[in-house]
Write a protein that holds these residues in place. Structure first.
Motif, PDB file in Angstrom:
ATOM      1  N   ILE A 208       0.851  -1.189   0.000  1.00 51.56           N
ATOM      2  CA  ILE A 208       0.000   0.000   0.000  1.00 51.56           C
ATOM      3  C   ILE A 208       0.885   1.236   0.000  1.00 51.56           C
ATOM      4  CG2 ILE A 208      -1.753   1.276   1.292  1.00 51.56           C
ATOM      5  CD1 ILE A 208      -2.718  -1.424   2.384  1.00 51.56           C
ATOM      6  N   GLY A 209       0.645   2.123  -0.924  1.00 51.36           N
ATOM      7  CA  GLY A 209       1.557   3.238  -1.164  1.00 51.36           C
ATOM      8  C   GLY A 209       1.666   4.263  -0.070  1.00 51.36           C
ATOM      9  N   PHE A 210       0.709   4.308   0.849  1.00 48.93           N
ATOM     10  CA  PHE A 210       0.834   5.265   1.951  1.00 48.93           C
ATOM     11  C   PHE A 210       1.295   4.590   3.233  1.00 48.93           C
ATOM     12  CE2 PHE A 210      -3.684   4.201   1.368  1.00 48.93           C
ATOM     13  CZ  PHE A 210      -3.970   3.589   2.574  1.00 48.93           C
ATOM     14  N   ASP A 211       1.600   3.293   3.157  1.00 45.86           N
ATOM     15  CA  ASP A 211       2.137   2.573   4.310  1.00 45.86           C
ATOM     16  C   ASP A 211       3.626   2.894   4.463  1.00 45.86           C
ATOM     17  OD1 ASP A 211       1.962   0.221   6.324  1.00 45.86           O
ATOM     18  OD2 ASP A 211       3.638  -0.325   5.019  1.00 45.86           O
TER      19      ASP A 211
ATOM     20  N   ALA B 135       4.648  11.165   2.121  1.00 47.74           N
ATOM     21  CA  ALA B 135       5.964  11.348   1.482  1.00 47.74           C
ATOM     22  C   ALA B 135       6.561  12.706   1.830  1.00 47.74           C
ATOM     23  CB  ALA B 135       5.837  11.196  -0.032  1.00 47.74           C
ATOM     24  N   ARG B 136       5.719  13.729   1.811  1.00 42.11           N
ATOM     25  CA  ARG B 136       6.220  15.086   2.066  1.00 42.11           C
ATOM     26  C   ARG B 136       6.420  15.357   3.556  1.00 42.11           C
ATOM     27  NH1 ARG B 136       3.516  20.152  -0.802  1.00 42.11           N
ATOM     28  NH2 ARG B 136       5.057  19.559  -2.350  1.00 42.11           N
ATOM     29  N   GLU B 137       5.401  15.049   4.358  1.00 47.89           N
ATOM     30  CA  GLU B 137       5.410  15.463   5.758  1.00 47.89           C
ATOM     31  C   GLU B 137       6.199  14.516   6.656  1.00 47.89           C
ATOM     32  OE1 GLU B 137       1.309  15.980   6.791  1.00 47.89           O
ATOM     33  OE2 GLU B 137       0.935  17.358   5.126  1.00 47.89           O
ATOM     34  N   THR B 138       6.208  13.232   6.332  1.00 45.55           N
ATOM     35  CA  THR B 138       6.915  12.269   7.168  1.00 45.55           C
ATOM     36  C   THR B 138       8.354  12.062   6.702  1.00 45.55           C
ATOM     37  OG1 THR B 138       4.854  11.092   7.662  1.00 45.55           O
ATOM     38  CG2 THR B 138       6.916   9.897   8.062  1.00 45.55           C
ATOM     39  N   PHE B 139       8.540  12.000   5.387  1.00 42.86           N
ATOM     40  CA  PHE B 139       9.864  11.682   4.856  1.00 42.86           C
ATOM     41  C   PHE B 139      10.568  12.876   4.205  1.00 42.86           C
ATOM     42  CE2 PHE B 139       7.597   7.611   4.986  1.00 42.86           C
ATOM     43  CZ  PHE B 139       8.509   6.847   5.694  1.00 42.86           C
ATOM     44  N   GLY B 140       9.905  14.014   4.159  1.00 43.97           N
ATOM     45  CA  GLY B 140      10.555  15.236   3.693  1.00 43.97           C
ATOM     46  C   GLY B 140      10.849  15.295   2.214  1.00 43.97           C
ATOM     47  N   VAL B 141      10.097  14.563   1.393  1.00 44.63           N
ATOM     48  CA  VAL B 141      10.287  14.621  -0.059  1.00 44.63           C
ATOM     49  C   VAL B 141       9.662  15.914  -0.565  1.00 44.63           C
ATOM     50  CG1 VAL B 141       9.866  13.495  -2.272  1.00 44.63           C
ATOM     51  CG2 VAL B 141      10.232  12.112  -0.210  1.00 44.63           C
ATOM     52  N   GLU B 142      10.452  16.774  -1.188  1.00 43.18           N
ATOM     53  CA  GLU B 142       9.953  18.086  -1.596  1.00 43.18           C
ATOM     54  C   GLU B 142       9.150  18.023  -2.897  1.00 43.18           C
ATOM     55  OE1 GLU B 142      13.008  20.991  -1.716  1.00 43.18           O
ATOM     56  OE2 GLU B 142      13.562  20.753   0.394  1.00 43.18           O
TER      57      GLU B 142
END
Length: 217
Positions: free
Chosen positions: A46-49, A81-88
Motif C-alpha cells: 500500500i503506497g501510503f504505508d 511522502a512530504r510530511e513524514t519523509f521530507g520529499v519536496e
C-alpha cells in the motif's frame, strides 16, 4: 505509487532518462504493464504505508508521484511522502476537480488524465524545460509552458520579454489563469506560458532555467 497506465508510462519514461525508479502497487499483476526491460524496483504494498515506502527507498528519494486510481490514497501517500519523509517534489493524481483545487491550495500539486498526467508529473519531478501546449501548422511558433529558475520570481513580464525575446501569453496562478500586462510581476509558484519561435526554444530555456543577472531583475 500506482502501476496503472499512467504509473507504468511515467516509470519507464523516468528510467529512460537515466534515473532509478521504484514502483509501488498493491496488486502484483499490475507490474505486467511495465516493459520486459524495465530495470526499476517493483514493490507490492500500500503506497501510503510507511514500511512499504521505506522498502521502496523513500528515505533517499528526490521525487514521489501518487498516481493510483484512488483520490484519497493518492493524497494520503503524497502527504506522508512530504510530511513524514521530507520529499519536496511530490505530486498527486486527483480525479475530482473540486478536491484537486483544495489540495492545490494546501500545497500538493495535482494533475489529471493519462498522457497529460505523465507529462505534467515529469515536469514537477524533473523540472527545467518546456512543454508544448500548441504549435501553429507551420511548426514555427510555439505556445509552451516553460520552467524557470526561482530567481525570476519578482521580475516583471516586461523584463522577461526583453531578456528572452518571448511574448508572455498568460500565467497560471494556483487554479486561476491570469492575463498579463507588461507590468505584471512573476510570483513564486506561477506557471509561465509563453509564445516563442520554435528555433529560439533552446536559447529561451537556457536563459530562464538560470538565475537572472541582477541587472535584469
Amino acid at each position: 505509487m500506482g502501476c496503472g497506465r499512467v504509473g507504468a508510462t511515467l516509470a519507464q519514461e523516468i528510467e529512460s532518462r537515466g534515473h532509478s525508479v521504484a514502483v509501488i502497487d498493491q496488486n502484483p499483476e499490475a507490474f505486467r504493464r511495465l516493459s520486459g526491460d524495465f530495470g526499476g524496483q517493483k514493490v507490492t504494498g500500500i503506497g501510503f504505508d510507511r514500511e512499504t515506502l521505506v522498502q521502496a527507498g523513500i528515505e533517499d528519494t528526490y521525487a514521489f508521484a501518487a498516481v493510483s486510481d484512488g483520490d484519497n490514497s493518492n493524497v494520503l501517500a503524497a502527504r506522508v511522502a512530504r510530511e513524514t519523509f521530507g520529499v519536496e517534489n511530490v505530486v498527486a493524481r486527483i480525479y475530482d476537480p473540486k478536491r484537486a483545487e483544495i489540495y492545490q491550495r494546501l500545497g500538493i500539486p495535482t494533475v489529471a488524465t493519462v498522457r497529460w498526467t505523465s507529462d505534467q508529473v515529469l515536469r514537477r519531478m524533473l523540472p527545467l524545460g518546456a512543454t508544448d501546449e500548441y504549435r501553429d501548422p507551420s511548426g514555427q511558433v510555439r505556445l509552451a509552458q516553460v520552467d524557470y529558475h526561482p530567481g525570476w520570481a519578482g521580475v516583471s513580464v516586461r523584463r522577461i520579454e526583453e531578456v528572452t525575446g518571448v511574448r508572455v501569453a498568460f500565467l497560471s496562478r494556483y487554479t486561476d489563469g491570469v492575463m498579463v500586462t507588461r507590468d505584471t510581476v512573476l510570483q513564486e509558484n506561477d506557471v509561465l506560458h509563453v509564445l516563442m519561435r520554435s528555433d529560439d526554444a533552446d536559447a529561451v530555456e537556457r536563459l530562464l532555467t538560470q538565475a537572472p543577472d541582477p541587472k535584469e531583475a
